[in-house]
Design a protein around this motif. Structure first.
Motif, PDB file in Angstrom:
ATOM      1  N   PRO A   1      23.053  54.514 -13.178  1.00 34.22           N
ATOM      2  CA  PRO A   1      23.066  55.391 -11.994  1.00 34.22           C
ATOM      3  C   PRO A   1      21.668  55.670 -11.460  1.00 34.22           C
ATOM      4  O   PRO A   1      21.450  55.706 -10.249  1.00 34.22           O
ATOM      5  N   LEU A   2      20.715  55.877 -12.367  1.00 36.29           N
ATOM      6  CA  LEU A   2      19.345  56.104 -11.927  1.00 36.29           C
ATOM      7  C   LEU A   2      18.788  54.877 -11.229  1.00 36.29           C
ATOM      8  O   LEU A   2      18.076  54.992 -10.218  1.00 36.29           O
ATOM      9  N   LEU A   3      19.110  53.670 -11.751  1.00 36.41           N
ATOM     10  CA  LEU A   3      18.635  52.439 -11.117  1.00 36.41           C
ATOM     11  C   LEU A   3      19.157  52.338  -9.687  1.00 36.41           C
ATOM     12  O   LEU A   3      18.398  52.008  -8.758  1.00 36.41           O
ATOM     13  N   VAL A   4      20.447  52.592  -9.522  1.00 37.69           N
ATOM     14  CA  VAL A   4      21.022  52.510  -8.172  1.00 37.69           C
ATOM     15  C   VAL A   4      20.362  53.543  -7.261  1.00 37.69           C
ATOM     16  O   VAL A   4      19.985  53.247  -6.116  1.00 37.69           O
ATOM     17  N   GLY A   5      20.184  54.771  -7.745  1.00 33.57           N
ATOM     18  CA  GLY A   5      19.604  55.819  -6.914  1.00 33.57           C
ATOM     19  C   GLY A   5      18.178  55.529  -6.516  1.00 33.57           C
ATOM     20  O   GLY A   5      17.805  55.676  -5.334  1.00 33.57           O
ATOM     21  N   ILE A   6      17.347  55.109  -7.492  1.00 28.40           N
ATOM     22  CA  ILE A   6      15.938  54.868  -7.172  1.00 28.40           C
ATOM     23  C   ILE A   6      15.777  53.633  -6.300  1.00 28.40           C
ATOM     24  O   ILE A   6      14.884  53.573  -5.446  1.00 28.40           O
ATOM     25  N   ALA A   7      16.659  52.617  -6.497  1.00 23.36           N
ATOM     26  CA  ALA A   7      16.591  51.426  -5.644  1.00 23.36           C
ATOM     27  C   ALA A   7      16.975  51.766  -4.210  1.00 23.36           C
ATOM     28  O   ALA A   7      16.340  51.293  -3.244  1.00 23.36           O
ATOM     29  N   LEU A   8      17.994  52.577  -4.018  1.00 29.35           N
ATOM     30  CA  LEU A   8      18.374  52.997  -2.657  1.00 29.35           C
ATOM     31  C   LEU A   8      17.276  53.836  -2.021  1.00 29.35           C
ATOM     32  O   LEU A   8      16.981  53.692  -0.818  1.00 29.35           O
ATOM     33  N   ALA A   9      16.652  54.721  -2.830  1.00 27.81           N
ATOM     34  CA  ALA A   9      15.546  55.524  -2.300  1.00 27.81           C
ATOM     35  C   ALA A   9      14.373  54.641  -1.916  1.00 27.81           C
ATOM     36  O   ALA A   9      13.692  54.885  -0.905  1.00 27.81           O
ATOM     37  N   THR A  10      14.123  53.574  -2.725  1.00 27.30           N
ATOM     38  CA  THR A  10      13.045  52.634  -2.402  1.00 27.30           C
ATOM     39  C   THR A  10      13.326  51.937  -1.075  1.00 27.30           C
ATOM     40  O   THR A  10      12.446  51.814  -0.205  1.00 27.30           O
ATOM     41  N   GLY A  11      14.565  51.408  -0.920  1.00 26.83           N
ATOM     42  CA  GLY A  11      14.914  50.757   0.343  1.00 26.83           C
ATOM     43  C   GLY A  11      14.811  51.709   1.517  1.00 26.83           C
ATOM     44  O   GLY A  11      14.349  51.331   2.614  1.00 26.83           O
TER      45      GLY A  11
ATOM     46  N   LEU B   1       0.118  56.180  -2.685  1.00 27.39           N
ATOM     47  CA  LEU B   1       0.981  55.219  -1.998  1.00 27.39           C
ATOM     48  C   LEU B   1       2.374  55.228  -2.635  1.00 27.39           C
ATOM     49  O   LEU B   1       2.529  55.422  -3.849  1.00 27.39           O
ATOM     50  N   PRO B   2       3.424  54.980  -1.842  1.00 27.34           N
ATOM     51  CA  PRO B   2       4.798  55.146  -2.335  1.00 27.34           C
ATOM     52  C   PRO B   2       5.222  54.131  -3.393  1.00 27.34           C
ATOM     53  O   PRO B   2       6.070  54.428  -4.229  1.00 27.34           O
ATOM     54  N   MET B   3       4.671  52.905  -3.377  1.00 25.08           N
ATOM     55  CA  MET B   3       5.137  51.902  -4.341  1.00 25.08           C
ATOM     56  C   MET B   3       4.825  52.324  -5.776  1.00 25.08           C
ATOM     57  O   MET B   3       5.514  51.907  -6.715  1.00 25.08           O
ATOM     58  N   THR B   4       3.797  53.153  -5.974  1.00 27.62           N
ATOM     59  CA  THR B   4       3.521  53.679  -7.309  1.00 27.62           C
ATOM     60  C   THR B   4       4.744  54.394  -7.870  1.00 27.62           C
ATOM     61  O   THR B   4       5.117  54.233  -9.038  1.00 27.62           O
ATOM     62  N   TYR B   5       5.416  55.148  -7.016  1.00 28.26           N
ATOM     63  CA  TYR B   5       6.551  55.958  -7.459  1.00 28.26           C
ATOM     64  C   TYR B   5       7.835  55.137  -7.522  1.00 28.26           C
ATOM     65  O   TYR B   5       8.718  55.427  -8.334  1.00 28.26           O
ATOM     66  N   THR B   6       7.951  54.112  -6.676  1.00 27.98           N
ATOM     67  CA  THR B   6       9.130  53.238  -6.803  1.00 27.98           C
ATOM     68  C   THR B   6       9.058  52.436  -8.100  1.00 27.98           C
ATOM     69  O   THR B   6      10.068  52.265  -8.802  1.00 27.98           O
ATOM     70  N   VAL B   7       7.867  51.933  -8.449  1.00 26.07           N
ATOM     71  CA  VAL B   7       7.703  51.179  -9.698  1.00 26.07           C
ATOM     72  C   VAL B   7       7.976  52.073 -10.897  1.00 26.07           C
ATOM     73  O   VAL B   7       8.677  51.691 -11.846  1.00 26.07           O
ATOM     74  N   HIS B   8       7.452  53.298 -10.854  1.00 26.26           N
ATOM     75  CA  HIS B   8       7.666  54.215 -11.977  1.00 26.26           C
ATOM     76  C   HIS B   8       9.145  54.555 -12.129  1.00 26.26           C
ATOM     77  O   HIS B   8       9.704  54.551 -13.243  1.00 26.26           O
TER      78      HIS B   8
ATOM     79  N   ARG C   1       9.975  63.833  -9.748  1.00 25.76           N
ATOM     80  CA  ARG C   1       8.790  63.741  -8.886  1.00 25.76           C
ATOM     81  C   ARG C   1       8.854  62.498  -8.017  1.00 25.76           C
ATOM     82  O   ARG C   1       8.494  62.520  -6.827  1.00 25.76           O
ATOM     83  N   ASP C   2       9.316  61.376  -8.608  1.00 28.84           N
ATOM     84  CA  ASP C   2       9.408  60.133  -7.835  1.00 28.84           C
ATOM     85  C   ASP C   2      10.329  60.313  -6.631  1.00 28.84           C
ATOM     86  O   ASP C   2       9.991  59.910  -5.503  1.00 28.84           O
ATOM     87  N   PHE C   3      11.510  60.901  -6.875  1.00 34.93           N
ATOM     88  CA  PHE C   3      12.445  61.104  -5.765  1.00 34.93           C
ATOM     89  C   PHE C   3      11.846  62.036  -4.706  1.00 34.93           C
ATOM     90  O   PHE C   3      11.999  61.812  -3.494  1.00 34.93           O
ATOM     91  N   LEU C   4      11.163  63.094  -5.144  1.00 36.16           N
ATOM     92  CA  LEU C   4      10.570  64.022  -4.179  1.00 36.16           C
ATOM     93  C   LEU C   4       9.488  63.353  -3.342  1.00 36.16           C
ATOM     94  O   LEU C   4       9.430  63.539  -2.114  1.00 36.16           O
ATOM     95  N   VAL C   5       8.621  62.562  -4.010  1.00 29.90           N
ATOM     96  CA  VAL C   5       7.542  61.891  -3.276  1.00 29.90           C
ATOM     97  C   VAL C   5       8.117  60.876  -2.295  1.00 29.90           C
ATOM     98  O   VAL C   5       7.680  60.783  -1.135  1.00 29.90           O
ATOM     99  N   LEU C   6       9.127  60.082  -2.766  1.00 27.83           N
ATOM    100  CA  LEU C   6       9.728  59.091  -1.865  1.00 27.83           C
ATOM    101  C   LEU C   6      10.444  59.781  -0.704  1.00 27.83           C
ATOM    102  O   LEU C   6      10.403  59.297   0.451  1.00 27.83           O
ATOM    103  N   GLY C   7      11.101  60.902  -0.984  1.00 23.98           N
ATOM    104  CA  GLY C   7      11.726  61.657   0.101  1.00 23.98           C
ATOM    105  C   GLY C   7      10.689  62.171   1.095  1.00 23.98           C
ATOM    106  O   GLY C   7      10.915  62.158   2.317  1.00 23.98           O
ATOM    107  N   LEU C   8       9.553  62.628   0.570  1.00 20.84           N
ATOM    108  CA  LEU C   8       8.480  63.111   1.439  1.00 20.84           C
ATOM    109  C   LEU C   8       7.933  61.985   2.309  1.00 20.84           C
ATOM    110  O   LEU C   8       7.718  62.168   3.525  1.00 20.84           O
TER     111      LEU C   8
END
Length: 707
Positions: free
Chosen positions: A585-595, A648-655, A670-677
Motif C-alpha cells: 500500500p505504501l508503494l502504491v501511495g508514494i508512486a501515485l504521489a510521485t506521479g 528537490l522533490p526526487m530526494t523524497y520520492t526516492v526515500h 515527511r515525504d508525503f508532506l513535502v511532495l504535497g507541498l
C-alpha cells in the motif's frame, strides 16, 4: 452541445479523432514503463550473474613436500588448491573461472573473452610452507591479477574483490595449518617431557629397587657363604646316604624281580576272565528280558482286572437297592408262586460280602503287579551290573598285564638306581670341595653388593631430581586437544570476523536501484505527457473561466495519464521482474504521489515558459538525479549536491519508494508532506501562468521564440 473547456476530460477528448492520436496517448502511458522496467531489469541482479563472466586462471605453481609431525613426507600444492577452489565454485557471485595457459589468457584478456586473468607463480606452495623452515628463508607468495579497463572498469574492482575473498580464505587455511602444527608441537613437547619425566621417575624407582636388590644380594651372598659351608657338611652326609641307598637299591632289585614273576602268573590265570564275564552278562540280559515280558503280561492282566472291577462297588450298590425294592414289592403284593421274598432280601444283604470280595481281588492283582515290577527291575539291575563287570574285566586283565610289564621295567630301574647311588656317593665327595669354593666366592660377592647399594642410592636421588624438573617443565607446556587446536588455529588465523546485518534488506541490486529508476521513469513520463497534452487549454484561457479552474483543467488529464503510468509500471515490476515490496500500500501511495508531483512540475514548466519549459524540465531533472542519492550515499558527492539534496522533490520520492520496497517507515510522512507541498506550489505557479496567459500583451502577440 460543445463541452466546457475547463472539464478535466476536455483535453483528452481531442485525441479520439484518429488512430494516430489514440496511439500517441497509449505511447505516453507506456513511457515510464519502458524507462523504469528496462532500467530495473538491466540492473536486476548484476552481481548474481557473475558466473556468466569468464575469467582465466594460469597456474605455474610447483608442488613441494613437507615433513609432517609423523615424519612422513606430505605433498603440498597451494596453487592447485586455489585454482581448484575458483574453478569448482559454481556460486552466482563468482566468475566462471577457466584453467588455461598464459598465451591463451593474454589473448582472451586483450579481446575481452576473459574479463580477468589470475596468474599463480611457481613458488606459491614453497612460499606458503616457508614458515616451517629457516625463519630467514620465509617469504610471501604473490598473486598476479590482470584486468583490462579498456573492456570494463568496474570489472577490475569486482575481480579484485573476488580475489581478495579467495586469497583471504587461502591465507586463513595456510595459517590454520601452520598454527595447528605449532599447537601440535606443544602437545608433542609436553608428551616428550612427560615421557622423560616418567622415565626419570622409573629410573629413580629402578635405582631404589637396585639398591634394595643389591642389599638383598649382599645379604644373600653372606647367607650363601654360610649355606655353602653347610652344603659341604651336607654333601658328606649325602655321600654316606648314597652308599646306604646303594645297599637298599640292591634289596629293592631283588624284591622287584619276585614281584615281576608273581604278576606274570596272575596274568596267565586271568586270561579267560573277560570271556566268562561276557557270557554271564549275556545270560543276565536274557533273564532280564524274560522277566520284563512277564511283568508286562502281569501288568496288562492286573489293569484288566482293575478296569473290570472299577465300577463294581457302584454296580453292587445298585443291585442291592434293586433287590430290596423287589423284596418290599414281594411282601406288599404277595409272593408269586415259587418265589421266596426272604431269599431276595438275603441276597441283598450279601451284596456287602460281594464288595469285599471284589476289593480283595483288586488288592491281590495290584500286589502281583508290584511284585512282578520289582522282579523285572531287579533282573534289569543284575543284567546292567554284569554288563558293567564284563566291560571292566578286560581293563582289569590289561592292567594286570601292564603291571607285570611295569614290574619288569622296575627291575631294570632298580638295577640302574643301585649303580646311580654308587655314582652319587662319589659325586657328593666332589660336591664338598665345590661348596668350599662357593663359600669363598659368596663372601666376595657380598662385599661388591655393599658397594652397589651406595651407587644405587646416589642414582635414585639424581633420577628423582630429574623427574621433578621434567614434570615442572611439562606442566608449563600446554597440551591442546584436536578441537582446541582447531579453535585456536582458526581464531589466530582470523582473529576478527565481521557480521554484516542489513536492516530492511532488499532482494537484489535491481530492487535497490528501483526507487531511483522509478522516479526517473515517472519524471520522463510526466515530460512525455506534456509533450502530448497542452498544460493550459487555449479555449479555457480564452473563456471567462477563472485561472484556478484553467490550471486544474490542464493538470487533471495529465494526472489521469500519470495514474495509468504508475499502475502499469508497478504491475510489471512485481508481476514480471519479481520486485516485491515490503509495504505494497505504501508503494502504491508514494508512486501515485510521485506521479502527481512530477506531473504538476512539468505542467508548471511548460505553462510558465512554453517550449523553453521542456528544456528547464531537463535541467531540473539532471539536478535531481545527481542530488537525490539514488545510487551512492549523497555524502560521497561534492558539497553542491549535498545542498540541493534536501531542496528537490526526487530526494523524497526516492526515500519514500525505498521505505516501501525495503521496509521502514521513518520519514515517510515527511515525504508525503513535502511532495504535497511541491505539488501545491507547482499548481500555484501554473495558476499564475494561466492568469498571465489570460492577459494579452505585446510580448505574447510577438513572441521572441516560437514553439
Amino acid at each position: 452541445m460543445i463541452p466546457s473547456p475547463t472539464l478535466p476530460w476536455f483535453e483528452l477528448a481531442r485525441f479520439r479523432r484518429s488512430r494516430l492520436t489514440r496511439a500517441a496517448v497509449v505511447a505516453v502511458m507506456l513511457v515510464p514503463l519502458f524507462y523504469g522496467a528496462m532500467y530495473v531489469w538491466a540492473n536486476l541482479d548484476p552481481t548474481g550473474r557473475l558466473d556468466h563472466v569468464r575469467a582465466a586462471v594460469v597456474n605455474h605453481d610447483q608442488m613441494v613436500e613437507v615433513t609432517g609431525t609423523d615424519g612422513a613426507a606430505q605433498p603440498v600444492a597451494v596453487g592447485r588448491q586455489l585454482a581448484g577452489n575458483l574453478v569448482s565454485n559454481d556460486a552466482d557471485d563468482n566468475y566462471d573461472w577457466v584453467l588455461t595457459d598464459a598465451k591463451d589468457a593474454q589473448r582472451g584478456l586483450a579481446d575481452g573473452d576473459y574479463k580477468a586473468v589470475l596468474t599463480i607463480p611457481e613458488n606459491l606452495s614453497a612460499a606458503a610452507t616457508s614458515t616451517s623452515g629457516d625463519p630467514t628463508a620465509a617469504v610471501q607468495g604473490q598473486l598476479d591479477l590482470q584486468t583490462n579497463d579498456a573492456v570494463n572498469y568496474i570489472n577490475g574492482t569486482i575481480a579484485k574483490t573476488i580475489l581478495q575473498a579467495a586469497k583471504g580464505a587461502l591465507n586463513a587455511q595456510v595459517t590454520e595449518t601452520y598454527l595447528d602444527n605449532v599447537y601440535l608441537s606443544f602437545s608433542d613437547i609436553k608428551t616428550s617431557l612427560s615421557d622423560a619425566a616418567d622415565g626419570a621417575s622409573d629410573l629413580a624407582d629402578g635405582a631404589d629397587r637396585l639398591s634394595s636388590g643389591a642389599s638383598d644380594l649382599a645379604d644373600g651372598a653372606t647367607t650363601l657363604a654360610d649355606g655353602a659351608g653347610a652344603l659341604a657338611d651336607g654333601a658328606g652326609t649325602l655321600a654316606d646316604g648314597n652308599r646306604q641307598l646303594a645297599d637298599g637299591a640292591t634289596e629293592l632289585d631283588s624284591g622287584a624281580k619276585k614281584l615281576s614273576r608273581g604278576l606274570s602268573q596272575l596274568e596267565s590265570s586271568t586270561s579267560t576272565l573277560p570271556r566268562d564275564t561276557r557270557r554271564l552278562a549275556d545270560g543276565s540280559r536274557q533273564v532280564a528280558d524274560g522277566t520284563a515280558q512277564v511283568d508286562r503280561t502281569v501288568q496288562a492282566f492286573t489293569q484288566s482286572i482293575l478296569d473290570a472291577t472299577g465300577t463294581a462297588d457302584a454296580d453292587i450298590d445298585r443291585l442291592a437297592t434293586t433287590l430290596r425294592t423287589l423284596a418290599d414289592q414281594c411282601r406288599a403284593d404277595g409272593a408269586p408262586a415259587g418265589v421266596d421274598c426272604g431269599a431276595i432280601e438275603d441276597a441283598a444283604a450279601r451284596a456287602g460280602d460281594l464288595k469285599t470280595f471284589v476289593r480283595d481281588v483288586r488288592g491281590q492283582a495290584t500286589s502281583a503287579g508290584q511284585q512282578t515290577r520289582q522282579l523285572a527291575d531287579g533282573a534289569a539291575q543284575v543284567a546292567d551290573g554284569n554288563a558293567e563287570l564284563a566291560r571292566n574285566v578286560p581293563a582289569l586283565v590289561g592292567a594286570i598285564g601292564q603291571a607285570s610289564d611295569g614290574a619288569d621295567r622296575l627291575t631294570d630301574g632298580t638295577s640302574q638306581l643301585r649303580e646311580g647311588a654308587v655314582a652319587a656317593a662319589a659325586g657328593a665327595g666332589r660336591l664338598v670341595g665345590g661348596a668350599d669354593q662357593l663359600a669363598d666366592g659368596s663372601r666376595k660377592l657380598a662385599d661388591g653388593g655393599d658397594q652397589l647399594v651406595d651407587g644405587a642410592d646416589q642414582l635414585s636421588a639424581g633420577g628423582l631430581k630429574l623427574s621433578n624438573g621434567l614434570n615442572d617443565g611439562s606442566d608449563e607446556v600446554p597440551d591442546y586437544s584436536t578441537s582446541e587446536r582447531d579453535q585456536l588455529a582458526k581464531t589466530a588465523a582470523t582473529p576478527i570476523e565481521d557480521a554484516a546485518d542489513r536492516v530492511n534488506p532488499v532482494e537484489n541490486y535491481g530492487a535497490a536501484l528501483a526507487p531511483y529508476f522509478v522516479s526517473l521513469a515517472l519524471w520522463v513520463g510526466a515530460m512525455a505527457i506534456y509533450l502530448l497534452l497542452r498544460p493550459l487549454s487555449a479555449r479555457a484561457i480564452a473563456s471567462t473561466t477563472g485561472s484556478v479552474r484553467v490550471a486544474l483543467a490542464g493538470y487533471a488529464p495529465g494526472l489521469a495519464l500519470s495514474v495509468v503510468q504508475v499502475v502499469l509500471l508497478l504491475v510489471v515490476l512485481q508481476g514480471v521482474l519479481g520486485v516485491q515490496p515490503a509495504d505494497e500500500p505504501l508503494l502504491v501511495g508514494i508512486a501515485l504521489a510521485t506521479g502527481a508531483v512530477f506531473t504538476a512540475i512539468n505542467q508548471m514548466f511548460v505553462a510558465l515558459f512554453g517550449g523553453a519549459g521542456r528544456f528547464a524540465a531537463l535541467v531540473f531533472v539532471s539536478l535531481q538525479l545527481t542530488s537525490a542519492g539514488g545510487t551512492y550515499p549523497i555524502e560521497t558527492a561534492p558539497p553542491f549536491f549535498n545542498v540541493l539534496h534536501d531542496l528537490l522533490p526526487m530526494t523524497y520520492t526516492v526515500h519514500g519508494l525505498r521505505a516501501a520496497l525495503a521496509g521502514g517507515s521513518d520519514g515517510v510522512v515527511r515525504d508525503f508532506l513535502v511532495l504535497g507541498l511541491f505539488t501545491a506550489l507547482a499548481l500555484g505557479v501554473t495558476v499564475i501562468a494561466a492568469r498571465r496567459r489570460q492577459t494579452v500583451t505585446v510580448a505574447r502577440l510577438h513572441p521572441t521564440l516560437q514553439v
